[in-house]
Design a protein around this motif. Structure first.
Motif, PDB file in Angstrom:
ATOM      1  N   ASN A  93      27.636 -10.818  -3.941  1.00 47.92           N
ATOM      2  CA  ASN A  93      26.777 -11.990  -4.030  1.00 47.92           C
ATOM      3  C   ASN A  93      25.464 -11.719  -4.781  1.00 47.92           C
ATOM      4  O   ASN A  93      24.683 -12.632  -4.987  1.00 47.92           O
ATOM      5  CB  ASN A  93      26.496 -12.496  -2.608  1.00 47.92           C
ATOM      6  N   SER A  94      25.210 -10.485  -5.165  1.00 48.95           N
ATOM      7  CA  SER A  94      23.954 -10.210  -5.874  1.00 48.95           C
ATOM      8  C   SER A  94      24.129 -10.534  -7.362  1.00 48.95           C
ATOM      9  O   SER A  94      25.220 -10.858  -7.817  1.00 48.95           O
ATOM     10  CB  SER A  94      23.585  -8.728  -5.725  1.00 48.95           C
ATOM     11  N   SER A  95      23.021 -10.395  -8.106  1.00 45.48           N
ATOM     12  CA  SER A  95      23.126 -10.681  -9.545  1.00 45.48           C
ATOM     13  C   SER A  95      23.481  -9.424 -10.346  1.00 45.48           C
ATOM     14  O   SER A  95      23.600  -9.486 -11.564  1.00 45.48           O
ATOM     15  CB  SER A  95      21.813 -11.281 -10.048  1.00 45.48           C
ATOM     16  N   ALA A  96      23.669  -8.288  -9.640  1.00 42.28           N
ATOM     17  CA  ALA A  96      23.806  -7.001 -10.331  1.00 42.28           C
ATOM     18  C   ALA A  96      24.965  -6.951 -11.334  1.00 42.28           C
ATOM     19  O   ALA A  96      24.844  -6.367 -12.397  1.00 42.28           O
ATOM     20  CB  ALA A  96      23.965  -5.884  -9.302  1.00 42.28           C
ATOM     21  N   TRP A  97      26.089  -7.571 -10.994  1.00 42.62           N
ATOM     22  CA  TRP A  97      27.302  -7.399 -11.810  1.00 42.62           C
ATOM     23  C   TRP A  97      27.716  -8.657 -12.569  1.00 42.62           C
ATOM     24  O   TRP A  97      28.678  -8.630 -13.338  1.00 42.62           O
ATOM     25  CB  TRP A  97      28.481  -6.969 -10.903  1.00 42.62           C
ATOM     26  N   ARG A  98      26.987  -9.747 -12.344  1.00 47.46           N
ATOM     27  CA  ARG A  98      27.496 -11.051 -12.812  1.00 47.46           C
ATOM     28  C   ARG A  98      27.736 -11.148 -14.305  1.00 47.46           C
ATOM     29  O   ARG A  98      28.689 -11.783 -14.747  1.00 47.46           O
ATOM     30  CB  ARG A  98      26.502 -12.157 -12.428  1.00 47.46           C
ATOM     31  N   MET A  99      26.867 -10.558 -15.110  1.00 46.52           N
ATOM     32  CA  MET A  99      26.994 -10.759 -16.550  1.00 46.52           C
ATOM     33  C   MET A  99      27.727  -9.608 -17.242  1.00 46.52           C
ATOM     34  O   MET A  99      27.810  -9.568 -18.471  1.00 46.52           O
ATOM     35  CB  MET A  99      25.607 -10.990 -17.182  1.00 46.52           C
ATOM     36  N   LYS A 100      28.273  -8.667 -16.475  1.00 45.90           N
ATOM     37  CA  LYS A 100      29.042  -7.568 -17.089  1.00 45.90           C
ATOM     38  C   LYS A 100      30.373  -8.132 -17.608  1.00 45.90           C
ATOM     39  O   LYS A 100      31.037  -8.915 -16.914  1.00 45.90           O
ATOM     40  CB  LYS A 100      29.350  -6.467 -16.069  1.00 45.90           C
ATOM     41  N   GLY A 120      38.081  -4.422  -9.561  1.00 46.56           N
ATOM     42  CA  GLY A 120      37.541  -3.930  -8.292  1.00 46.56           C
ATOM     43  C   GLY A 120      36.270  -4.647  -7.864  1.00 46.56           C
ATOM     44  O   GLY A 120      35.868  -4.553  -6.710  1.00 46.56           O
ATOM     45  N   ILE A 121      35.630  -5.362  -8.809  1.00 46.03           N
ATOM     46  CA  ILE A 121      34.417  -6.121  -8.458  1.00 46.03           C
ATOM     47  C   ILE A 121      34.553  -7.535  -9.026  1.00 46.03           C
ATOM     48  O   ILE A 121      34.880  -7.713 -10.201  1.00 46.03           O
ATOM     49  CB  ILE A 121      33.138  -5.469  -9.037  1.00 46.03           C
ATOM     50  N   ILE A 122      34.310  -8.525  -8.163  1.00 46.62           N
ATOM     51  CA  ILE A 122      34.244  -9.927  -8.605  1.00 46.62           C
ATOM     52  C   ILE A 122      32.859 -10.417  -8.208  1.00 46.62           C
ATOM     53  O   ILE A 122      32.409 -10.178  -7.077  1.00 46.62           O
ATOM     54  CB  ILE A 122      35.317 -10.791  -7.916  1.00 46.62           C
ATOM     55  N   ALA A 123      32.171 -11.066  -9.139  1.00 40.51           N
ATOM     56  CA  ALA A 123      30.818 -11.525  -8.825  1.00 40.51           C
ATOM     57  C   ALA A 123      30.830 -12.975  -8.360  1.00 40.51           C
ATOM     58  O   ALA A 123      31.573 -13.808  -8.884  1.00 40.51           O
ATOM     59  CB  ALA A 123      29.924 -11.374 -10.045  1.00 40.51           C
ATOM     60  N   ASN A 124      30.014 -13.225  -7.343  1.00 41.61           N
ATOM     61  CA  ASN A 124      29.781 -14.578  -6.848  1.00 41.61           C
ATOM     62  C   ASN A 124      28.553 -15.086  -7.602  1.00 41.61           C
ATOM     63  O   ASN A 124      27.534 -14.400  -7.637  1.00 41.61           O
ATOM     64  CB  ASN A 124      29.465 -14.466  -5.343  1.00 41.61           C
ATOM     65  N   PRO A 125      28.630 -16.259  -8.229  1.00 43.67           N
ATOM     66  CA  PRO A 125      27.489 -16.691  -9.045  1.00 43.67           C
ATOM     67  C   PRO A 125      26.240 -17.004  -8.223  1.00 43.67           C
ATOM     68  O   PRO A 125      26.279 -17.106  -7.002  1.00 43.67           O
ATOM     69  CB  PRO A 125      28.014 -17.949  -9.735  1.00 43.67           C
ATOM     70  N   ASN A 126      25.165 -17.187  -8.948  1.00 45.31           N
ATOM     71  CA  ASN A 126      23.889 -17.640  -8.395  1.00 45.31           C
ATOM     72  C   ASN A 126      24.093 -18.980  -7.671  1.00 45.31           C
ATOM     73  O   ASN A 126      24.853 -19.825  -8.131  1.00 45.31           O
ATOM     74  CB  ASN A 126      22.937 -17.772  -9.594  1.00 45.31           C
ATOM     75  N   CYS A 127      23.371 -19.141  -6.559  1.00 45.68           N
ATOM     76  CA  CYS A 127      23.591 -20.326  -5.719  1.00 45.68           C
ATOM     77  C   CYS A 127      23.378 -21.652  -6.456  1.00 45.68           C
ATOM     78  O   CYS A 127      24.183 -22.580  -6.332  1.00 45.68           O
ATOM     79  CB  CYS A 127      22.702 -20.263  -4.476  1.00 45.68           C
ATOM     80  N   SER A 128      22.324 -21.745  -7.251  1.00 50.55           N
ATOM     81  CA  SER A 128      22.054 -23.023  -7.942  1.00 50.55           C
ATOM     82  C   SER A 128      23.105 -23.282  -9.007  1.00 50.55           C
ATOM     83  O   SER A 128      23.423 -24.444  -9.307  1.00 50.55           O
ATOM     84  CB  SER A 128      20.701 -23.025  -8.637  1.00 50.55           C
ATOM     85  N   THR A 129      23.650 -22.203  -9.575  1.00 55.35           N
ATOM     86  CA  THR A 129      24.659 -22.367 -10.623  1.00 55.35           C
ATOM     87  C   THR A 129      25.973 -22.875 -10.036  1.00 55.35           C
ATOM     88  O   THR A 129      26.641 -23.718 -10.645  1.00 55.35           O
ATOM     89  CB  THR A 129      24.905 -21.017 -11.338  1.00 55.35           C
ATOM     90  N   ILE A 130      26.348 -22.357  -8.860  1.00 55.63           N
ATOM     91  CA  ILE A 130      27.647 -22.744  -8.283  1.00 55.63           C
ATOM     92  C   ILE A 130      27.729 -24.258  -8.108  1.00 55.63           C
ATOM     93  O   ILE A 130      28.679 -24.904  -8.560  1.00 55.63           O
ATOM     94  CB  ILE A 130      27.879 -22.034  -6.928  1.00 55.63           C
ATOM     95  N   GLN A 131      26.731 -24.846  -7.448  1.00 58.08           N
ATOM     96  CA  GLN A 131      26.826 -26.289  -7.185  1.00 58.08           C
ATOM     97  C   GLN A 131      26.747 -27.089  -8.484  1.00 58.08           C
ATOM     98  O   GLN A 131      27.393 -28.141  -8.619  1.00 58.08           O
ATOM     99  CB  GLN A 131      25.760 -26.731  -6.172  1.00 58.08           C
TER     100      GLN A 131
END
Ligand code: A2P
Length: 335
Positions: A93-100, A120-131
């Motif tokens: 859920n962090s932003s660490a891996w999202r844009m890799k 092995g890693i799936i990123a959950n997007p930023n909260c405001s972006t998801i909605q």
């Protein structure tokens, strides 16, 4: 399935436990991790009490299938690869891996197919972006979104437990500890740090993550993100311009029939989405749907959702459900 929650004592960690309790997710064992400060603390999930353990390099070498991470970027950067090397799939859920490039960024209503290429890693997007993308995706498919203007009104829970405490204490006259200024009775046009171009990192995240999730690298987008004195539930004004003309009644119907979207749009009767109603729910609420008369084909939307639920824990558990349905635990997917 063996599930681990990293950051179990935090605002999102606790919501993971709530969502896991509510859903029929195939969970056989559960391990909870946080810092040394919380070791031995007890938390409940599905009516059972679990002891929180201190996170370390060996936390995942017990056959954990899926680890739900929400303990900040630094912890994710260090421990997600360790967990993945143990054969666990991390939903981070962090932003660490999202844009890799080799990490999928997934909103199940938008790009569920992207979970298939995880390593092995799936990123959950930023909260405001998801909605935002949940509401925009059906419109993008029908009319081709070419430009977006986001203006957000974000709840303090998006900043974790310390954000919630700042508002609670601020309402009693206390000084802020998490935010740079008082949040009670105030609006802060700063979420996360400022970048060289004058945008905040939150604004940059919304722009870049929207493009990645919707597979639209050329999409024009801009954002202003504001923290407001609301406990739970982010609100967003979204202005979108389309390639194609559209019919307003048809657009409304399209949203009404989209998964995870609830249209609340009867302004004459005082019906529109509000954070007090969205708090604790998993859906994305859309209202104030009206034409932008300043362009040929454009729309204004008011989009509200609970940032701790669809904006974080619920979206991550939807990803975990997709993994389990597709029989995709990593160690079985690799040779
Ligand atoms: P702890 O409660 O022990 O500090 P929030 O986003 O609500 O502030 O929550 C952050 C979560 O991340 C908490 O569960 C917190 O645990 C956890 N956390 C913070 N630092 C570490 C760390 N060094 N190791 C493991 N978990 C951590």
């Amino acid at each position: 399935m063996k599930i681990a929650v990293v950051g179990a004592t935090g605002a999102i960690g606790r919501t993971f436990l709530k969502v896991l309790s509510e859903r029929n997710f195939p969970m056989d064992e559960l391990y909870l991790f946080a810092s040394a400060r919380s070791a031995r603390q007890e938390l409940e999930c599905r009516g059972k009490i679990y002891k929180v353990e201190e996170l370390d390099e060996h936390s995942f070498d017990r056959g954990v299938d899926i680890a739900l991470f929400s303990a900040g970027g630094e912890i994710s950067l260090k421990y997600a690869p360790i967990a993945a090397a143990e054969g666990c799939v991390v939903v981070d859920n962090s932003s660490a891996w999202r844009m890799k490039d080799d990490v999928p960024l997934v909103v199940p209503e938008v790009n569920p197919e992207d979970i298939k290429w995880h390593k092995g890693i799936i990123a959950n997007p930023n909260c405001s972006t998801i909605q935002a993308v949940a509401a925009l995706w059906p419109l993008h498919r029908a009319y081709g979104v070419k430009r977006i203007v986001y203006s957000t009104y974000q709840a303090v829970a998006g900043a974790g437990m310390s954000g919630v405490r700042d508002l609670e204490e601020g309402l009693k006259g206390g000084a802020p500890k998490k935010f740079p200024h008082p949040i009670a009775g105030n609006c802060l046009p700063q979420i996360d740090v400022f970048l060289e171009d004058g945008y905040t990192k939150e604004e940059e995240k919304m722009i870049n993550e929207t493009r990645k999730i919707m597979h639209a690298p050329e999409l024009k987008a801009t954002a202003t993100c504001v923290r407001v004195p609301v406990f739970y539930g982010h609100s967003e004004s979204i202005n979108a311009e389309f390639e194609k003309p559209y019919d307003l009644a048809e657009l409304r119907e399209l949203l009404r029939n989209s998964p995870g979207i609830v249209v609340q749009d009867d302004p004459g009767a005082g019906i529109y989405p509000m954070p007090v109603n969205a708090a604790g729910a998993d859906d994305v609420y859309v209202g104030r749907i009206r034409r932008d008369n300043s362009v040929e084909s454009g729309v204004n939307l008011w989009v509200v959702s609970d940032s701790t639920r669809k904006g974080a824990a619920y979206n991550a558990i939807q990803i975990a459900e997709l993994l389990s349905k597709n029989n995709l635990p990593w160690k079985r997917a690799i040779n």
